[in-house]
Design an enzyme around this catalytic site. Structure first.
Site, PDB file in Angstrom:
ATOM      1  N   GLU A 218       0.877  -1.175   0.000  1.00 40.52           N
ATOM      2  CA  GLU A 218       0.000   0.000   0.000  1.00 40.52           C
ATOM      3  C   GLU A 218       0.908   1.216   0.000  1.00 40.52           C
ATOM      4  OE1 GLU A 218      -2.944  -0.370  -0.606  1.00 40.52           O
ATOM      5  OE2 GLU A 218      -3.414  -2.405   0.002  1.00 40.52           O
ATOM      6  N   CYS A 252      -1.791   9.212   2.735  1.00 43.47           N
ATOM      7  CA  CYS A 252      -1.399   8.622   1.448  1.00 43.47           C
ATOM      8  C   CYS A 252      -2.431   8.872   0.361  1.00 43.47           C
ATOM      9  CB  CYS A 252      -1.131   7.134   1.610  1.00 43.47           C
ATOM     10  SG  CYS A 252      -2.543   6.191   2.238  1.00 43.47           S
TER      11      CYS A 252
END
Length: 472
Positions: A218, A252
């Protein structure tokens, strides 16, 4: 379930102890899995104040409300979802055999993989440690979590809380610097999930390759927000500002840059400034805005801004407060006319700088997005169905939110994951359960079957059957 792990952690011994425990109970019943999930939920909810204090100390300033909204509530919701559906997820799934394999039957059985390695980042250390852990526990696995050294108080507190909640042979937490992280990623886990930067993700994948350890990465990248030609402009700006200022942009999936119709740049700046004033009144003394996690990160933001300004960009402060390096307080800025050559335009920003990129047509906006590495998230603001369909069909990203930012990560039925440079694999909800399971395919052949008709010697009967099989 008291953890008696000594202070000095032998990673190999820890992994071995969990492997041996898994061998003793390779397929825990749902009642055991549910008990672990409930224990994790109770620990998080009971120790909220301590976690908030640790995070606030690590960041310098981070509101308890932000922890509750962006980490603990999401974790609780995911645990609740797993408790509602996990028993059903465990059930074998019937699959078609095809006419020529009948009367055989086929099914898929979700099987625990064993020991899952979880590498959590510093920006949302609780959520991004607990999120994968929920999927691992629901799938019947054991897990070892490596916390980030950039949030040491939170990491140590989380280690202690896990130690008081689980036996170390079931869930354990390790702390330490980058060298510990490198050794951790080189362990032969049954699955390794890493959340962090693309650059470090490459090193993690390289380390995992030595053991052919399956990985979920991720990562991040430059997630665009497109303000479409038919957008509700003020609502779009408000949502983008909210998504960018949460955790001071240290997210993110934060909007990294905004594509706006040419000529609307100043209107965007004006609306964004008004929105920041509403969200964070008396900005210099406001306790809801998060400060940057480290002096190095603060210096990086300043360098990105200064380099862009030196190259001809214009910085538009959204508050009257100047950056304060002593507090690591970096207020949000919109940036216009930044050259493509400056780092701001090709590095993931991960902070409160927001470049605007004007476009003339939707074709131009799509070309701009598609000329860059595939992002973790894409945000589109538009109400015209044709525009929405074009963007959805002609771009590739880890996830999409239409007329919203960030909240797709909170949708329990959606997988979360990147694509290409922004990651591989996905988790959350059922997808997390499946990611940490071996979905084992099984064919069951009954005693009476037609297998003998397809065995040698290959005579007339065989060829007649083959002609029929190809015909049908």
């Amino acid at each position: 379930m008291k953890n008696d792990l000594p202070g000095a952690i032998d990673l190999d011994a820890l992994l071995l102890s969990q492997r041996e425990a898994h061998a003793r109970e390779p397929y825990p019943p749902w009642e055991t899995r549910a008990a672990h999930l409930k224990a994790l939920r109770a620990m998080l909810l009971d120790r909220t104040d301590e976690l908030a204090d640790a995070l606030n100390a690590d960041f310098g300033q981070r509101a308890k409300a932000e922890l509750m909204l962006s980490e603990l509530w999401l974790a609780k919701s995911e645990i609740d979802s797993a408790l509602r559906h996990g028993k059903h997820w465990m059930k074998p799934q019937r699959r078609a055999t095809g006419i020529w394999l009948r009367p055989a039957t086929a099914k898929v059985i979700p099987q625990p993989l064993g020991v899952i390695g979880i590498v959590a980042p510093w920006n949302y250390p609780i959520l991004l440690a607990v999120g994968p852990l929920i999927g691992a526990l629901a799938a019947g696995n054991r897990a070892i979590v490596k916390m980030s050294e950039l949030t040491p108080r939170t990491a140590e507190l989380f280690r202690q809380l896990i130690e008081c909640t689980f036996a170390c042979e079931h869930v354990a937490v390790v702390t330490g610097d980058a060298s510990v992280g490198a050794a951790f990623c080189a362990l032969p886990f049954d699955h390794l999930i890493f959340t962090g930067s693309t650059a470090v993700g490459r090193e993690v994948m390289r380390a995992a390759a030595a053991h052919l350890t399956p990985v979920t990465l991720e990562l991040g990248g430059k997630s665009p927000a497109i303000v479409g030609p038919h957008a509700r402009f003020d609502a779009a700006v408000d949502s983008i500002v909210a998504g960018k200022t949460l955790n001071a942009g240290q997210t993110c999936i934060a909007p990294d840059y905004v594509l706006v119709p040419r000529g609307m740049e100043q209107a965007f700046v004006d609306r964004a400034r008004a929105r920041v004033a509403r969200l964070y009144p008396d900005f210099a003394r406001n306790r809801d805005y998060t400060t940057l996690v480290s002096a190095r990160h603060f210096d990086r933001m300043r360098t990105l801004a200064d380099e862009a300004a030196a190259a001809g960009a214009t910085l538009h402060p959204l508050t009257d407060t100047a950056p304060d390096d002593a507090r690591r307080l970096f207020p949000p800025y919109v940036v216009t006319n930044a050259p493509e050559t400056c780092a701001l335009m090709h590095e993931e920003i991960f902070g409160p700088l927001l470049p605007l990129v004007p476009y003339d047509t939707l074709d131009d906006a799509l070309r701009y997005v598609n000329a860059r590495p595939r992002p973790l998230a894409l945000y589109l603001f538009d109400d015209e169905r044709a525009t929405i369909d074009r963007v959805l069909h002609e771009t590739v990203s880890g996830g999409v939110a239409v007329n919203e930012t960030l909240l797709h990560i909170a949708c329990e039925g959606l997988p979360f994951g990147g694509v290409g440079a922004s990651g591989m694999g996905a988790y959350h909800g059922y997808d997390g359960f499946a990611a940490f399971s071996k979905m084992k395919p099984i064919l069951m052949q009954p005693r009476i079957n037609a297998r003998a008709l397809l065995l040698p010697p290959y005579g007339r009967r065989f060829h007649a059957i083959m002609r029929l099989m190809f015909k049908l």
